[in-house]
Design a protein around this motif. Structure first.
Motif, PDB file in Angstrom:
ATOM      1  N   HIS A 369     -64.085  40.755  79.090  1.00  0.00           N
ATOM      2  CA  HIS A 369     -64.625  41.712  78.128  1.00  0.00           C
ATOM      3  C   HIS A 369     -65.350  40.987  76.989  1.00  0.00           C
ATOM      4  CE1 HIS A 369     -64.648  45.567  75.868  1.00  0.00           C
ATOM      5  NE2 HIS A 369     -64.640  44.739  74.829  1.00  0.00           N
ATOM      6  N   HIS A 373     -69.554  40.646  75.881  1.00  0.00           N
ATOM      7  CA  HIS A 373     -70.190  40.892  74.576  1.00  0.00           C
ATOM      8  C   HIS A 373     -71.271  39.870  74.249  1.00  0.00           C
ATOM      9  CE1 HIS A 373     -68.235  44.356  72.914  1.00  0.00           C
ATOM     10  NE2 HIS A 373     -67.017  43.872  73.076  1.00  0.00           N
ATOM     11  N   GLU A 392     -69.613  48.353  72.907  1.00  0.00           N
ATOM     12  CA  GLU A 392     -68.291  48.472  73.538  1.00  0.00           C
ATOM     13  C   GLU A 392     -68.338  49.224  74.865  1.00  0.00           C
ATOM     14  OE1 GLU A 392     -66.076  46.683  72.870  1.00  0.00           O
ATOM     15  OE2 GLU A 392     -66.111  46.209  70.738  1.00  0.00           O
ATOM     16  N   THR A 652     -58.929  45.139  73.222  1.00  0.00           N
ATOM     17  CA  THR A 652     -60.182  44.416  73.337  1.00  0.00           C
ATOM     18  C   THR A 652     -61.268  45.085  72.547  1.00  0.00           C
ATOM     19  OG1 THR A 652     -60.608  45.612  75.371  1.00  0.00           O
ATOM     20  CG2 THR A 652     -59.626  43.463  75.576  1.00  0.00           C
TER      21      THR A 652
END
Ligand SMILES: [Zn+2]
Length: 652
Positions: A369, A373, A392, A652
């Motif tokens: 995760h 990003h 997100e 997260t």
């Protein structure tokens, strides 16, 4: 011999420098930050001088500059604390009062040392002390106690195409880890630690206060940062380490250089165990991977490594090449999980626990995760305050795609004791509790509470894109995300840019879908309301037998306001399987067949593509309810998974 060796060394040093200098910038490089910081490891504080040059590419004269002072969020009365008290923590894990007095940033002096026209270097060479021109502002809520944004009025405007240089002296007091910055014991994660200028976006300054449920937004540029830290501390940071020298007084100064990034974070800890690795991208460039581990988490080292390498490979394959030469993966110290699960350019923090079972893929999920990003926030630098779903949410969708590819569609989140859970299902479970509370397009701080922000921004966006696969096909959605990356990397695109890109790749106008799924709060729930199969011969009575004529009626009901085309599968006892389509627009639709066979089952969305369908248990009807026991167990299991999924998603 000596001089020859020195020349040789000089050439060796120059070659990489030249190649850095010759590489064309990937971004517009609006900002140039030079920061010198001295860290006091005992007090967990630092003193620093920042020189920032800002290039005015706005096309307008600018005489007012806003700056983020994020560490002031942890002061009494701040908007962050007010929201935390009122709505409960999403990323903080604690109430507002506990945060008071834990951290701050104090700007000691603010000078403008150059105001140029972009041609001559400094047209205004005398430093002007503007410390008394600084004022705190609260553009979002007018809170007079919030000190997370300050503004400075310049004595004269900076012309379009010109540039201005500021020199800012500041002092940081780090909090004990909270909201992904601060210390725990000797460990420090320095995030959001320096005065950062706002972004001129869509014709205005965009510089929001630090909210409980919001992240960040900044312009691309270069960073040169010198950090003076205890000599025995091991350091990691955004960018490339260019120098390290001992100061002879128990400290050392390390220098980092980063290009085409919009933030800079760093970490130190004397207890780090460094693991070096590398990855070669499909374009042939090498990425040096540095993982900073803690001894009690060494059981997760290989898991971080596999997830990091796997993510680099899958992102390369699905969306495009990772262009930076470094990636630092930080394992936060025990008790410092508040520092975990965070992304900064070329620098991520993961998170694990001692003895984390292999079948619970939390270490892998967080690593993937946060790596994701690097694309959705790091390079496609959308406004995290206003459009949180673009970072997100898209990141949660790609998380499902990458983890499913690496660890199996049904086992990418959990696989232990015979129980399994895939990441796509985890996203769906995270979305359900707040399905109709807020639209995805809400400002991060305007959601009704932290739960809704988490559910909608992460889980719903992923589920919306996974459901879209059922409409335009998985390949088209993946291609659209790839185009989104290739077209908008190193820029600040908008929500409309995203939807426009998907429409274009899909070759159709999907406004009907965006209006409901993204901009609206309509709930999607289709169900089989009733299903009957009656002998068509009224006199047949008990004589009815196989082969007799039956009148079969199935009613499909649209329970929610979300309108979607749906597909129905009907099975008969002679083996016939029928597929029917309905545009889903009316409240209900009646299907009717007269056949020499009796109904066995009816199922709406039989291909299981409408992941947005809030209640999938009412999608089917069976003449013989032979699986009721299974269903019951499944629903208990669902509750457990729901709790787990939410916990995982919010870490997260
Ligand atoms: Zn995230």
């Amino acid at each position: 011999m000596r001089s020859l060796r020195l020349t040789f060394l000089a050439i060796l040093v120059l070659i990489p420098l030249l190649s850095i200098a010759q590489q064309a910038p990937l971004s517009q490089r609006i900002v140039v930050y030079n920061i010198d910081a001295k860290y006091d490891a005992k007090a967990h504080s630092l003193d620093a001088t920042e020189t920032l040059t800002y290039r005015n590419l706005t096309g307008k004269p600018l005489d007012r500059f806003p700056f983020h002072l994020y560490l002031n969020a942890f002061q009494p009365g701040s908007t962050f604390n007010e929201e935390s008290s009122r709505r409960g923590g999403f990323r903080t894990g604690m109430g507002g009062e506990d945060n008071n007095g834990r951290g701050f940033i104090d700007v000691k002096q603010f000078e403008v040392i150059g105001m140029g026209d972009g041609k001559s270097k400094f047209n205004f060479p005398t430093p002007q002390n503007l410390t008394d021109k600084m004022k705190f502002v609260a553009p979002d809520d007018g809170n007079p106690k919030d000190r997370t944004v300050m503004e400075v009025q310049l004595p004269q405007p900076i012309a379009p195409g010109g540039e201005v240089t500021f020199r800012i002296t500041f002092h940081d007091q780090f909090p004990e880890v909270i909201a992904r910055t601060g210390y725990k014991g000797d460990f420090l994660l320095a995030g959001q630690w320096f005065p950062k200028v706002g972004v001129w976006w869509r014709g205005a300054w965009n510089c929001h206060q630090f909210h409980l449920n919001s992240e960040f937004f900044a312009d691309f540029g270069t960073f040169d940062v010198n950090l003076t830290v205890p000599e025995n501390y091991i350091d990691g940071a955004t960018g490339v380490k260019t120098a390290e020298k001992k100061n002879g007084n128990g400290t050392k100064t390390v220098s980092y250089h980063a290009e085409d990034v919009h933030d800079f974070a760093w970490t130190v800890d004397p207890h780090y165990i460094v693991i070096n690795d590398s990855y070669t991208t499909s374009a042939g460039n090498k990425v040096a991977i540095r993982t900073l581990m803690h001894s009690d988490h060494m059981g997760s080292a290989d898991r971080y490594r596999d997830a990091t390498l796997g993510s680099l490979k899958k992102f390369d394959e699905f969306y495009g090449v990772y262009p930076y030469s470094t990636l630092t993966v930080v394992d936060p110290a025990s008790g410092g999980l508040q520092a975990g699960g965070m992304e900064y350019p070329t620098f991520i923090t993961a998170g694990t626990a001692f003895g984390l079972p292999k079948g619970l893929r939390e270490a892998e999920n967080v690593t993937e995760h946060e790596f994701g990003h690097q694309y959705w926030y790091g390079m496609v630098a959308t406004n995290e305050f206003e459009d949180a779903w673009l970072d997100e949410g898209i990141n949660s969708y790609t998380e499902a795609k990458v983890l499913n590819a690496l660890y199996g569609t049904d086992t990418s989140t959990l696989s232990m004791f015979g129980a399994t859970l895939g990441n796509s299902e985890q996203q769906r479970i995270a979305y359900i509790p707040a399905a109709d509370l807020d639209p995805m397009t809400a400002n991060a701080w305007d959601y009704v509470n932290g739960n809704s922000y988490g559910s909608i921004t992460y889980g719903k966006t992923a589920t919306v894109l996974l459901t879209l696969e059922g409409i335009i096909g998985e390949a088209k959605v993946q291609q659209a995300i790839r185009t989104w990356f290739q077209r908008y990397k190193f820029t600040h695109p908008t929500e409309e840019d995203f939807m426009k890109t998907v429409n274009e790749v899909a070759g159709q106008d999907l406004s009907w879908y965006w209006d409901q799924a993204v901009k609206g709060t309509a709930m999607l729930d289709y169900r089989v309301m009733s299903a009957t199969s009656i002998n068509a011969d009224p006199n047949a009575g008990f004589k009815a037998k196989k082969g007799a004529s039956y009148d079969t009626v199935v009613v499909v009901h649209r329970r929610g306001d979300f309108v979607m085309p749906v597909h129905l599968e009907v099975k008969f006892d002679n083996g016939d399987v029928l597929h029917e389509n309905w545009d889903g627009k009316d409240r209900w639709h009646r299907f009717r067949w007269t056949k020499n066979a009796k109904l066995v089952s009816a199922e709406v969305d039989y291909t299981h593509q409408l992941l947005l369908d809030k209640d999938s248990f009412n999608n089917s009807y069976r003449a013989e309810p032979n699986d009721s026991a299974t269903r019951k167990i499944t629903s208990y299991w669902m509750i457990a998974i729901q709790w787990l999924g939410q916990m995982l998603a919010w870490l997260t």
